[in-house]
Design an enzyme around this catalytic site. Structure first.
Site, PDB file in Angstrom:
ATOM      1  N   GLN A  40       0.824  -1.208   0.000  1.00  0.00           N
ATOM      2  CA  GLN A  40       0.000   0.000   0.000  1.00  0.00           C
ATOM      3  C   GLN A  40       0.854   1.251   0.000  1.00  0.00           C
ATOM      4  OE1 GLN A  40      -3.115  -0.971  -0.254  1.00  0.00           O
ATOM      5  NE2 GLN A  40      -3.680   1.099  -0.805  1.00  0.00           N
ATOM      6  N   HIS A  51       2.132   2.945  -3.296  1.00  0.00           N
ATOM      7  CA  HIS A  51       1.164   3.630  -4.160  1.00  0.00           C
ATOM      8  C   HIS A  51       1.496   5.101  -4.331  1.00  0.00           C
ATOM      9  CE1 HIS A  51      -2.208   1.375  -5.690  1.00  0.00           C
ATOM     10  NE2 HIS A  51      -2.339   0.716  -4.558  1.00  0.00           N
ATOM     11  N   GLU A 106      -9.743   2.369   4.310  1.00  0.00           N
ATOM     12  CA  GLU A 106     -10.128   1.937   2.966  1.00  0.00           C
ATOM     13  C   GLU A 106     -10.030   0.414   2.857  1.00  0.00           C
ATOM     14  OE1 GLU A 106      -8.636   2.638  -1.660  1.00  0.00           O
ATOM     15  OE2 GLU A 106      -7.332   3.162   0.014  1.00  0.00           O
ATOM     16  N   ASP A 136      -6.975  -5.844  -5.214  1.00  0.00           N
ATOM     17  CA  ASP A 136      -6.546  -4.836  -6.183  1.00  0.00           C
ATOM     18  C   ASP A 136      -6.602  -5.380  -7.604  1.00  0.00           C
ATOM     19  OD1 ASP A 136      -6.042  -2.817  -4.388  1.00  0.00           O
ATOM     20  OD2 ASP A 136      -3.881  -3.133  -4.297  1.00  0.00           O
ATOM     21  N   GLU A 150     -50.059  20.402   7.700  1.00  0.00           N
ATOM     22  CA  GLU A 150     -48.872  21.097   7.210  1.00  0.00           C
ATOM     23  C   GLU A 150     -49.190  22.451   6.588  1.00  0.00           C
ATOM     24  OE1 GLU A 150     -46.830  18.389   4.619  1.00  0.00           O
ATOM     25  OE2 GLU A 150     -46.117  17.139   6.273  1.00  0.00           O
ATOM     26  N   HIS A 206     -52.304  20.729  -1.624  1.00  0.00           N
ATOM     27  CA  HIS A 206     -52.142  19.284  -1.474  1.00  0.00           C
ATOM     28  C   HIS A 206     -53.459  18.639  -1.026  1.00  0.00           C
ATOM     29  CE1 HIS A 206     -47.886  20.185  -1.727  1.00  0.00           C
ATOM     30  NE2 HIS A 206     -47.546  18.924  -1.521  1.00  0.00           N
TER      31      HIS A 206
END
Length: 433
Positions: free
Chosen positions: A261, A264, A328, A362, A417, A422
């Site tokens: 890792q 990278h 991750e 990977d 409401e 409505h």
């Protein structure tokens, strides 16, 4: 020699206690990169192809304004045909495994129809029409990311798939063919993200409904700018791996996984969380030995400065620390690894037991390698067919008499409401026909 001497006299990874760990989610968008990306995105939006080419030339994606920057399906096929047979079969086998897992995911969800009072409701599954798939082309080009993104999009049913990768190698171009891409844009960075987000009709680049795939800080910044104009998978930061290990774990295997890792990027984070002080010391020793032989040691050693080891009194604490970080990639190298894995809550992807090396993920064991970073595994998962699907609900009322209670409740709720329109809309359905 000075580097090797320093490695021999000091631990590669600093050792911390659980109290030193912060669970804060890291903002993946670099502020300076955001300013720079916004200028590029605006240029591409306003000047279209001219804006794209200007920045592609300036940043070295293409050599001149007249250089080709789009590769057709026929050219991708030609690149594939030029590869040695063993490389062709490697790409095809990897594609098949990714596709097989994505198909299994598709099989886990289906259209729905269920009864409601007076009728039926349900949901449908519908893929987006156009997907843009980004694959890095910087320090280490990643044709594997072409497969992870484009194959998953195709399996989800996306009709048009665009791949973007700067300065693509022959292998990357061939991989786009294997993945079923319709077009390969030989441009990277914020300019590529903008081109896919807005579409450039004069360059045959369609407007994408979603843009996915990992990239550098300018790619991430550009994705943060264009989200809303189209969908994105996630805002990914530097890569990271966290290994939970006990005293029975193999220190050499752990060191190898951490360095896989670390190589990278200089911003990557290799992390070990362990209950064993002896193991922590042995892993640091093995890191020093392996770094001496690693061709990417300059990058890996810089990344190790960002990494650390957390010493915990027990596995309960180790799991709590891991959940705080929400890495991750999470590897479990303990006794009863599955039981430990079942207790972990927050991560992008999990790799259970010593045999399940993260690098196998990977390179196409099946699950996707595009995963959330920087603690965002607390609220999202990795790339999958679900990113490319719209799950849309529907309802139909066939018998108003049976649905009368729904209508009456709707009128009452609307009045609560204060939304008279409505209420009247629902009341229309109460009138006898």
């Amino acid at each position: 020699e000075k580097l090797l001497l320093k490695m021999a006299t000091s631990p590669i990874l600093k050792i911390l206690s659980p109290d030193d760990i912060s669970g804060a989610i890291v903002d993946p968008v670099d502020p300076t990169a955001l300013i720079q990306a916004r200028e590029i995105v605006n240029d591409v939006e306003n000047d279209k192809t001219r804006g794209l080419i200007k920045h592609a030339v300036r940043l070295g994606d293409i050599e001149s304004e007249n250089a080709p920057y789009v590769i057709s399906k026929e050219e991708m096929k030609k690149a594939f045909d030029s590869l040695p047979e063993d490389q062709k079969m490697l790409l095809v086998r990897t594609k098949d495994r990714i596709e097989s897992f994505a198909k299994a995911q598709m099989g886990s969800i289906s259209p729905l129809k269920t009864e409601i009072p007076g009728g039926f409701a349900g949901h449908t599954l519908s893929p987006v029409s156009v997907a843009g798939c980004y694959a890095p082309g910087g320090r280490y080009p990643l044709p594997s990311s072409v497969l992870m993104t484009a194959v998953t999009a195709r399996t989800a049913g996306v009709k048009k798939v665009i791949v973007s990768s700067p300065r693509p190698s022959v292998v990357t171009i061939a991989t786009a063919h294997v993945a079923g891409a319709d077009l390969l844009l030989c441009v990277g960075g914020a300019q590529a993200i903008a081109a896919m987000a807005f579409g450039l009709t004069d360059s045959s680049i369609p407007k994408c409904d979603i843009i996915v795939g990992p990239g550098n800080k300018w790619v991430t910044a550009a994705k943060s700018i264009i989200q809303g104009r189209c969908a994105i998978d996630m805002l990914a930061g530097p890569s990271e791996v966290l290994v939970i290990a006990d005293e029975k774990a193999n220190p050499d295997v752990i060191a190898a996984d951490l360095l896989a890792q670390a190589e990278h990027d200089v911003e990557a984070r290799p992390i070990l969380v362990t209950t064993s002080r002896n193991l922590a010391s042995e892993v640091n020793d093995r890191l020093a030995l392996r770094l001496k032989e690693l061709s990417t040691k300059d990058t890996a050693l810089e990344a190790c400065k960002k990494g650390f080891i957390v010493l915990c009194e027990d596995l309960d604490t180790a799991i709590r620390v891991s959940d705080m970080i929400a890495p991750e990639h999470l590897e479990i190298q303990t006794e009863n690894a599955q039981a430990v894995a079942d207790r972990c809550l927050h991560y992008g992807g999990i790799f259970i037991g010593e045999n399940a090396a993260e690098v196998l993920g990977d390179y196409g064991a099946g699950p996707n390698h595009v995963l959330p970073t920087g603690g965002t595994g607390r609220y999202t998962g990795g790339l999958s067919i679900f990113n490319f699907l719209r799950i849309r609900t529907w309802m139909r009322i066939d018998d108003l008499e049976e649905a009368k209670m729904i209508v009456e409740d709707s009128v009452k709720l609307a009045k609560l409401e204060g939304l008279e329109g409505h209420a009247k809309s629902a009341q229309c359905r109460l009138k006898s026909k």
